[in-house]
Design a protein around this motif. Sequence first.
Motif, PDB file in Angstrom:
ATOM      1  N   LYS A 172      -1.530   4.389  -3.756  1.00 37.60           N
ATOM      2  CA  LYS A 172      -0.520   5.353  -3.289  1.00 37.60           C
ATOM      3  C   LYS A 172       0.144   4.918  -1.985  1.00 37.60           C
ATOM      4  O   LYS A 172       1.250   5.347  -1.691  1.00 37.60           O
ATOM      5  CB  LYS A 172      -1.126   6.742  -3.140  1.00 37.60           C
ATOM      6  CG  LYS A 172      -2.161   6.845  -2.063  1.00 37.60           C
ATOM      7  CD  LYS A 172      -2.662   8.260  -1.905  1.00 37.60           C
ATOM      8  CE  LYS A 172      -3.631   8.297  -0.736  1.00 37.60           C
ATOM      9  NZ  LYS A 172      -3.716   9.583  -0.142  1.00 37.60           N
ATOM     10  N   ASP A 173      -0.490   4.047  -1.210  1.00 33.44           N
ATOM     11  CA  ASP A 173       0.069   3.605   0.069  1.00 33.44           C
ATOM     12  C   ASP A 173       0.842   2.292  -0.032  1.00 33.44           C
ATOM     13  O   ASP A 173       1.388   1.823   0.957  1.00 33.44           O
ATOM     14  CB  ASP A 173      -1.048   3.448   1.104  1.00 33.44           C
ATOM     15  CG  ASP A 173      -1.730   4.768   1.412  1.00 33.44           C
ATOM     16  OD1 ASP A 173      -1.042   5.815   1.399  1.00 33.44           O
ATOM     17  OD2 ASP A 173      -2.956   4.768   1.658  1.00 33.44           O
ATOM     18  N   ASP A 174       0.889   1.682  -1.209  1.00 33.67           N
ATOM     19  CA  ASP A 174       1.605   0.416  -1.394  1.00 33.67           C
ATOM     20  C   ASP A 174       3.111   0.631  -1.384  1.00 33.67           C
ATOM     21  O   ASP A 174       3.613   1.684  -1.776  1.00 33.67           O
ATOM     22  CB  ASP A 174       1.225  -0.239  -2.727  1.00 33.67           C
ATOM     23  CG  ASP A 174      -0.164  -0.823  -2.730  1.00 33.67           C
ATOM     24  OD1 ASP A 174      -0.692  -1.122  -1.641  1.00 33.67           O
ATOM     25  OD2 ASP A 174      -0.730  -0.980  -3.823  1.00 33.67           O
TER      26      ASP A 174
END
Length: 71
Positions: free
Chosen positions: A14-16
């Motif tokens: 989700k943080d990529d």
Amino acid sequence: MKLECANCGKVFDKDDDILTITDNQLILRYFDWPDGRDNAFCSEDCLCDALMAEYVSVDEFKEMYKEGEEE
């Protein structure tokens, strides 16, 4: 649905950050999936591989387009 790189299959967290084509003409002509799954790439290398983009020398480039030259 898990989101993964359209070229190498790396699963995105989700943080990529995702590299994607935003030009409408390219999207319409090249990508098929309405959910964008084939327009998500993990790196410039994967995007270039998928679009068959590569560095060539000036001479190689001129040779590729020699047929269209007018003297």
